[in-house]
Design a protein around this motif. Structure first.
Motif, PDB file in Angstrom:
ATOM      1  N   GLY A  22       0.817  -1.198   0.000  1.00  0.00           N
ATOM      2  CA  GLY A  22       0.000   0.000   0.000  1.00  0.00           C
ATOM      3  C   GLY A  22       0.856   1.255   0.000  1.00  0.00           C
ATOM      4  N   GLN A  23       0.217   2.383  -0.275  1.00  0.00           N
ATOM      5  CA  GLN A  23       0.922   3.658  -0.383  1.00  0.00           C
ATOM      6  C   GLN A  23       0.251   4.709   0.491  1.00  0.00           C
ATOM      7  N   LEU A  24       1.045   5.448   1.229  1.00  0.00           N
ATOM      8  CA  LEU A  24       0.542   6.514   2.090  1.00  0.00           C
ATOM      9  C   LEU A  24       1.243   7.814   1.725  1.00  0.00           C
ATOM     10  N   THR A  25       0.457   8.841   1.443  1.00  0.00           N
ATOM     11  CA  THR A  25       0.990  10.161   1.133  1.00  0.00           C
ATOM     12  C   THR A  25       0.711  11.104   2.298  1.00  0.00           C
ATOM     13  N   ILE A  26       1.764  11.723   2.826  1.00  0.00           N
ATOM     14  CA  ILE A  26       1.642  12.691   3.905  1.00  0.00           C
ATOM     15  C   ILE A  26       1.760  14.090   3.308  1.00  0.00           C
ATOM     16  N   VAL A  27       0.771  14.928   3.566  1.00  0.00           N
ATOM     17  CA  VAL A  27       0.782  16.309   3.099  1.00  0.00           C
ATOM     18  C   VAL A  27       0.958  17.214   4.316  1.00  0.00           C
ATOM     19  N   GLU A  28       2.058  17.967   4.325  1.00  0.00           N
ATOM     20  CA  GLU A  28       2.369  18.840   5.463  1.00  0.00           C
ATOM     21  C   GLU A  28       2.959  20.142   4.938  1.00  0.00           C
ATOM     22  N   GLY A  30       1.968  21.943   2.609  1.00  0.00           N
ATOM     23  CA  GLY A  30       1.964  21.957   1.161  1.00  0.00           C
ATOM     24  C   GLY A  30       2.944  21.005   0.508  1.00  0.00           C
ATOM     25  N   LYS A  31       3.787  20.341   1.287  1.00  0.00           N
ATOM     26  CA  LYS A  31       4.753  19.390   0.750  1.00  0.00           C
ATOM     27  C   LYS A  31       4.216  17.966   0.902  1.00  0.00           C
ATOM     28  N   ARG A  32       4.552  17.125  -0.055  1.00  0.00           N
ATOM     29  CA  ARG A  32       4.052  15.757  -0.081  1.00  0.00           C
ATOM     30  C   ARG A  32       5.196  14.771   0.101  1.00  0.00           C
ATOM     31  N   LEU A  33       5.000  13.852   1.045  1.00  0.00           N
ATOM     32  CA  LEU A  33       5.931  12.749   1.256  1.00  0.00           C
ATOM     33  C   LEU A  33       5.193  11.456   0.955  1.00  0.00           C
ATOM     34  N   GLN A  41      -4.277   2.993  -1.622  1.00  0.00           N
ATOM     35  CA  GLN A  41      -3.572   4.266  -1.562  1.00  0.00           C
ATOM     36  C   GLN A  41      -4.361   5.224  -0.692  1.00  0.00           C
ATOM     37  N   ALA A  42      -3.657   5.914   0.197  1.00  0.00           N
ATOM     38  CA  ALA A  42      -4.316   6.813   1.140  1.00  0.00           C
ATOM     39  C   ALA A  42      -3.507   8.095   1.278  1.00  0.00           C
ATOM     40  N   THR A  43      -4.206   9.167   1.640  1.00  0.00           N
ATOM     41  CA  THR A  43      -3.574  10.471   1.844  1.00  0.00           C
ATOM     42  C   THR A  43      -3.957  11.006   3.213  1.00  0.00           C
ATOM     43  N   VAL A  44      -2.964  11.515   3.930  1.00  0.00           N
ATOM     44  CA  VAL A  44      -3.184  12.131   5.240  1.00  0.00           C
ATOM     45  C   VAL A  44      -2.660  13.557   5.195  1.00  0.00           C
ATOM     46  N   GLU A  45      -3.476  14.509   5.598  1.00  0.00           N
ATOM     47  CA  GLU A  45      -3.049  15.909   5.667  1.00  0.00           C
ATOM     48  C   GLU A  45      -2.831  16.289   7.122  1.00  0.00           C
ATOM     49  N   ILE A  46      -1.633  16.765   7.427  1.00  0.00           N
ATOM     50  CA  ILE A  46      -1.269  17.161   8.784  1.00  0.00           C
ATOM     51  C   ILE A  46      -1.655  18.618   9.001  1.00  0.00           C
ATOM     52  N   HIS A  47      -2.412  18.881  10.081  1.00  0.00           N
ATOM     53  CA  HIS A  47      -2.865  20.238  10.377  1.00  0.00           C
ATOM     54  C   HIS A  47      -2.125  20.867  11.554  1.00  0.00           C
ATOM     55  N   SER A  48      -1.432  20.059  12.337  1.00  0.00           N
ATOM     56  CA  SER A  48      -0.718  20.586  13.504  1.00  0.00           C
ATOM     57  C   SER A  48       0.427  19.645  13.859  1.00  0.00           C
TER      58      SER A  48
END
Length: 412
Positions: A22-28, A30-33, A41-48
């Motif tokens: 599986g694939q996980l994308t971290i958005v922090e 505005g940058k993507r890891l 496939q999943a995406t997580v956006e960090i807010h804090s």
């Protein structure tokens, strides 16, 4: 970002480097890891940055951070599925450490023993959230358990009714039977069995809200002469019954009392009786680690609950009863589909839930709970079974064709 948050971030990202499925994308900021590859496939956006130390506390920290709005995702289920796919890499390590945790688990188990008072409190914390709340999430049958989808295009209500038919068919319930149900829910099984099979049903719940709703439902269905609704703990029940049904109640019993539960069921059945237990189960290899863990579901959703494993239930039956297993049906794919329906209903009722006083933090918790369970069933970290247990003088019969297992018939 504080030094502690930076360190926690480094640890979490280091663990994500080991994703194998599986694939996980971290958005922090505005940058993507991107970690891993393939599906899901999943995406997580960090807010804090406050999220990073919380993620070191497993499912509880992840859920609490989501409740607090520290991270979000357009697909929570996909996030949990990626985690479930990769947590198996840690299972061997966790099992090796399990013996060292036994003393702590024992102490926790004693402190959290499901006494009568604690059982009432734990059940109320979940099932007494409000009948209108559950009515918005469930279907008109008010069945809060896995449905059964043998045909494409079935509604949730049709799947709930099909599941009830499975139970009645397997136990061969008919006129003249006196059926005991442990765990009334909102009266769905009791009313269905009395109306369609002509049997007598005694059903019990320790949820105040469920008790009042079930009594009203029995009156509305015109089956007061055949259905008795009790507000008693299963340990206090008396009598002798031909059939016994318990649908997803054992999860609230607590791991130290599984033997007590099966012992009481056996004592309440006549010598040629049998019971149908529907249970959410955890893998035998994960049970020792999970039984006294402080997961977010056991902390925020089902206080003092515990999922049994098939091995634990079989051992309890062998040690505490004279019953034997005569049938086992796996409904795991059907529960994932059931949860997709519940989640759609829940999301569609967001505005109404807000009007009823269920704030956004509460709704985020329940979205996580529904997604967490759906992913768990999809990835078979957890399962659901119908176990048929019989007393010594019970004899097999030819089950109706409609009771035979059918594959999940829904679009993938």
């Amino acid at each position: 970002m504080t030094p502690a948050q930076r360190l926690a971030r480094r640890i979490v990202l280091g663990l994500l480097d080991h994703l194998r499925s599986g694939q996980l994308t971290i958005v922090e900021h505005g940058k993507r890891l991107v970690f891993g590859h393939g599906s899901p496939q999943a995406t997580v956006e960090i807010h804090s940055p406050r999220v990073w130390p919380m993620l070191l506390h497993g499912s509880r920290g992840m859920a609490e951070a989501h409740m607090d709005g520290l991270w979000s995702s357009p697909d929570l289920t996909a996030v949990v599925r990626v985690g479930a796919r990769n947590v198996t890499a840690f299972d061997t390590w966790r099992r090796c450490l399990a013996p060292a945790r036994v003393p702590l688990q024992t102490v926790r188990g004693i402190r959290a023993r499901n006494t009568h008072t604690r059982s009432h409190s734990s059940v109320a914390a979940h099932y007494d959230l409000g009948n209108e709340f559950f009515a918005l999430m469930l279907d008109e049958t008010m069945m809060y358990s896995s449905g059964y989808f043998p045909r494409r295009g079935m509604t949730l209500a049709e799947a709930s009714t099909a599941k009830l038919e499975l139970v009645c068919d397997r136990l061969d319930i008919g006129p003249g039977d006196h059926v005991l149900e442990i765990g009334t829910g909102w009266g769905g099984f009791a009313v269905h069995a009395a109306k369609t099979r002509g049997c007598e049903v005694t059903t019990t719940t320790i949820s105040r809200e469920q008790y009042e709703h079930a009594r009203a439902r029995v009156r509305a269905a015109g089956v007061e002469d055949r259905v008795t609704v009790l507000s008693e703990d299963y340990r206090d029940l008396r009598g002798s019954y031909e059939k016994l049904v318990s649908i997803e109640m054992i999860e609230a019993v607590g791991w130290r009392d599984f033997g007590t539960f099966f012992g009481r069921c056996s004592d309440l059945l006549c010598s040629d009786g049998s019971m149908l237990l529907q249970a959410i189960v955890i893998d035998d290899r994960a049970y020792a680690v999970e039984k006294a863990s402080r997961s977010f579901i056991r902390t925020h959703i089902f206080p003092n609950g515990c999922l049994p494993s098939l091995e634990v239930m079989a051992r309890s039956v062998a040690r505490r009863t004279d019953m034997r297993m005569v049938g086992l049906r796996d409904l795991t794919p059907h529960y994932a589909e059931t949860l997709r329906h519940w989640r759609a209903n829940f999301d569609g009722a967001a505005a109404r839930l807000g009007d009823l006083g269920y704030d956004e933090r509460f709704r985020r918790l329940w979205r996580m709970y529904l997604a967490y369970c759906e992913a768990g069933f999809d990835e078979r970290r957890i399962g659901v079974v119908q176990m048929h247990l019989a007393k010594p003088r019970w004899h097999e019969y030819a089950a109706p064709a409609s009771a035979h297992e059918a594959p999940l018939a829904v679009a993938s």
